[in-house]
Scaffold this motif. Sequence first.
Motif, PDB file in Angstrom:
ATOM      1  N   LEU A  24      12.851  12.870  -9.604  1.00 51.01           N
ATOM      2  CA  LEU A  24      12.234  14.176  -9.841  1.00 51.01           C
ATOM      3  C   LEU A  24      11.062  14.138 -10.817  1.00 51.01           C
ATOM      4  O   LEU A  24      10.066  14.838 -10.600  1.00 51.01           O
ATOM      5  CB  LEU A  24      13.296  15.177 -10.306  1.00 51.01           C
ATOM      6  CG  LEU A  24      14.302  15.612  -9.242  1.00 51.01           C
ATOM      7  CD1 LEU A  24      15.349  16.542  -9.844  1.00 51.01           C
ATOM      8  CD2 LEU A  24      13.607  16.285  -8.072  1.00 51.01           C
ATOM      9  N   LEU A  28       7.810  16.260  -9.596  1.00 52.94           N
ATOM     10  CA  LEU A  28       7.504  17.577 -10.163  1.00 52.94           C
ATOM     11  C   LEU A  28       6.025  17.803 -10.491  1.00 52.94           C
ATOM     12  O   LEU A  28       5.524  18.916 -10.297  1.00 52.94           O
ATOM     13  CB  LEU A  28       8.357  17.811 -11.412  1.00 52.94           C
ATOM     14  CG  LEU A  28       9.852  18.030 -11.128  1.00 52.94           C
ATOM     15  CD1 LEU A  28      10.643  18.044 -12.414  1.00 52.94           C
ATOM     16  CD2 LEU A  28      10.063  19.317 -10.358  1.00 52.94           C
ATOM     17  N   TYR A  51      15.508  21.168 -15.830  1.00 53.53           N
ATOM     18  CA  TYR A  51      14.138  21.042 -15.342  1.00 53.53           C
ATOM     19  C   TYR A  51      13.348  22.341 -15.284  1.00 53.53           C
ATOM     20  O   TYR A  51      12.161  22.326 -14.982  1.00 53.53           O
ATOM     21  CB  TYR A  51      14.133  20.407 -13.946  1.00 53.53           C
ATOM     22  CG  TYR A  51      14.520  18.948 -13.944  1.00 53.53           C
ATOM     23  CD1 TYR A  51      13.657  17.976 -14.454  1.00 53.53           C
ATOM     24  CD2 TYR A  51      15.753  18.540 -13.455  1.00 53.53           C
ATOM     25  CE1 TYR A  51      14.012  16.642 -14.457  1.00 53.53           C
ATOM     26  CE2 TYR A  51      16.123  17.199 -13.452  1.00 53.53           C
ATOM     27  CZ  TYR A  51      15.243  16.261 -13.950  1.00 53.53           C
ATOM     28  OH  TYR A  51      15.595  14.942 -13.962  1.00 53.53           O
ATOM     29  N   THR A  54      10.036  22.395 -17.074  1.00 52.31           N
ATOM     30  CA  THR A  54       9.069  21.491 -16.438  1.00 52.31           C
ATOM     31  C   THR A  54       8.470  22.142 -15.208  1.00 52.31           C
ATOM     32  O   THR A  54       7.269  22.054 -14.958  1.00 52.31           O
ATOM     33  CB  THR A  54       9.749  20.162 -16.048  1.00 52.31           C
ATOM     34  OG1 THR A  54      10.379  19.615 -17.199  1.00 52.31           O
ATOM     35  CG2 THR A  54       8.741  19.169 -15.506  1.00 52.31           C
ATOM     36  N   TRP A  55       9.321  22.806 -14.411  1.00 52.02           N
ATOM     37  CA  TRP A  55       8.806  23.479 -13.217  1.00 52.02           C
ATOM     38  C   TRP A  55       7.769  24.530 -13.599  1.00 52.02           C
ATOM     39  O   TRP A  55       6.721  24.654 -12.974  1.00 52.02           O
ATOM     40  CB  TRP A  55       9.952  24.141 -12.461  1.00 52.02           C
ATOM     41  CG  TRP A  55      10.956  23.170 -11.931  1.00 52.02           C
ATOM     42  CD1 TRP A  55      10.750  21.856 -11.652  1.00 52.02           C
ATOM     43  CD2 TRP A  55      12.320  23.432 -11.634  1.00 52.02           C
ATOM     44  NE1 TRP A  55      11.908  21.270 -11.197  1.00 52.02           N
ATOM     45  CE2 TRP A  55      12.892  22.224 -11.171  1.00 52.02           C
ATOM     46  CE3 TRP A  55      13.126  24.565 -11.709  1.00 52.02           C
ATOM     47  CZ2 TRP A  55      14.215  22.123 -10.783  1.00 52.02           C
ATOM     48  CZ3 TRP A  55      14.445  24.463 -11.325  1.00 52.02           C
ATOM     49  CH2 TRP A  55      14.990  23.268 -10.865  1.00 52.02           C
ATOM     50  N   ASN A  58       4.447  22.965 -14.850  1.00 53.11           N
ATOM     51  CA  ASN A  58       3.657  22.344 -13.778  1.00 53.11           C
ATOM     52  C   ASN A  58       3.269  23.347 -12.697  1.00 53.11           C
ATOM     53  O   ASN A  58       2.639  22.995 -11.714  1.00 53.11           O
ATOM     54  CB  ASN A  58       4.454  21.194 -13.133  1.00 53.11           C
ATOM     55  CG  ASN A  58       4.567  20.002 -14.060  1.00 53.11           C
ATOM     56  OD1 ASN A  58       3.685  19.773 -14.876  1.00 53.11           O
ATOM     57  ND2 ASN A  58       5.649  19.260 -13.951  1.00 53.11           N
ATOM     58  N   VAL A  60       4.954  24.793 -10.356  1.00 50.41           N
ATOM     59  CA  VAL A  60       5.458  24.568  -9.003  1.00 50.41           C
ATOM     60  C   VAL A  60       5.578  25.934  -8.335  1.00 50.41           C
ATOM     61  O   VAL A  60       6.226  26.841  -8.856  1.00 50.41           O
ATOM     62  CB  VAL A  60       6.834  23.872  -9.043  1.00 50.41           C
ATOM     63  CG1 VAL A  60       7.392  23.713  -7.644  1.00 50.41           C
ATOM     64  CG2 VAL A  60       6.717  22.518  -9.729  1.00 50.41           C
ATOM     65  N   ILE A  63      10.203  26.561  -5.574  1.00 51.88           N
ATOM     66  CA  ILE A  63      11.293  25.620  -5.788  1.00 51.88           C
ATOM     67  C   ILE A  63      12.607  26.352  -5.630  1.00 51.88           C
ATOM     68  O   ILE A  63      12.758  27.483  -6.084  1.00 51.88           O
ATOM     69  CB  ILE A  63      11.193  24.940  -7.165  1.00 51.88           C
ATOM     70  CG1 ILE A  63      12.222  23.834  -7.260  1.00 51.88           C
ATOM     71  CG2 ILE A  63      11.349  25.917  -8.297  1.00 51.88           C
ATOM     72  CD1 ILE A  63      11.881  22.787  -8.266  1.00 51.88           C
TER      73      ILE A  63
END
Length: 313
Positions: A24, A28, A51, A54-55, A58, A60, A63
């Motif tokens: 991951l 990610l 996480y 982090t998501w 970044n 994302v 998700i």
Amino acid sequence: MPADIQNDVLLVTCANGKQSSHLLPFLLPKWKHLRLAVRSEASRQKLLEQYGPTWQSNMVSDIEVVSVDLAQSENCMRICEGVTVVYHIGPAFHPRATEIGYNIIDAANTHGVKHLVYSSVLHPSLRKLMNHDCKRYIEEHLIESGLPYTILQPSQFMDLFPIQNLLSEEKPIVTSLCNPDVKSSYTSLHDLGEAAANILEQREEHFHATYQLVSTSPPMSYRDVCEIASSVIGRDILLRTMPFQKTLEGNMGGLLGLPEDAYSRDGVQRMLLYYESRGLVGNTNVLRWLLGREPSNWEEWIQGKMGCVVEGN
């Protein structure tokens, strides 16, 4: 064609396990649409807590973390809907591991998945090993499915070596569960995660390939590993060997963090009996090519873990 990481949907199974924890971090920062399948709601919450920041950082865009029983074919059909690529990691020593593999492959085929990457094991043809033999059938089903596939075959994981515990002990002691003088090859989970991420992104050039993914060369014994670790950490490690009959009579699941059930017990017993006299040996050439660098050796791996401990403090 390489993957379209801005638009493709990537499904990862067993997303809270040892392998995924090293995959991951490579996914990610790049992939924008991830579906992560875990076995329980507790695992789902743990993954979100681990996480989530982090998501967000970044950005994302899409998700999803789903708790799902992959032994039910209808669940596999549901989680594969709308998916472009599947990275399948099967549960360790699971009595229905083969059925789960079949379910994922069939669901991926039904939904027109463009690439299925299967994390198998080194030498699945070894029928004496239950955890290898079940993957042999999954590989066969995948090859005959018509799906564009890539099969990864890692060996024993270096990360099972208890280096964090040894670093915290003034007089470190390691217990070997089988003959410490039989030689084996080992795979770094970090190397496996990086190689898998490269394969997922590069996609088409890896269609219909089966890759041995071994980090260490030459093969070495557990005693050799302990001697290297002693040299790197600067403290003598005492290696003890548990009498093999006592190992077989012990809590097999507990020893390796697995469920304590009849199937897991039988599988671990057969694995340790095999390692007692034969070990598991492979070649590093393919992993070196996939990484574009030398795979991890034991000295580097231990030094890296020492750095993590220092940073954690």
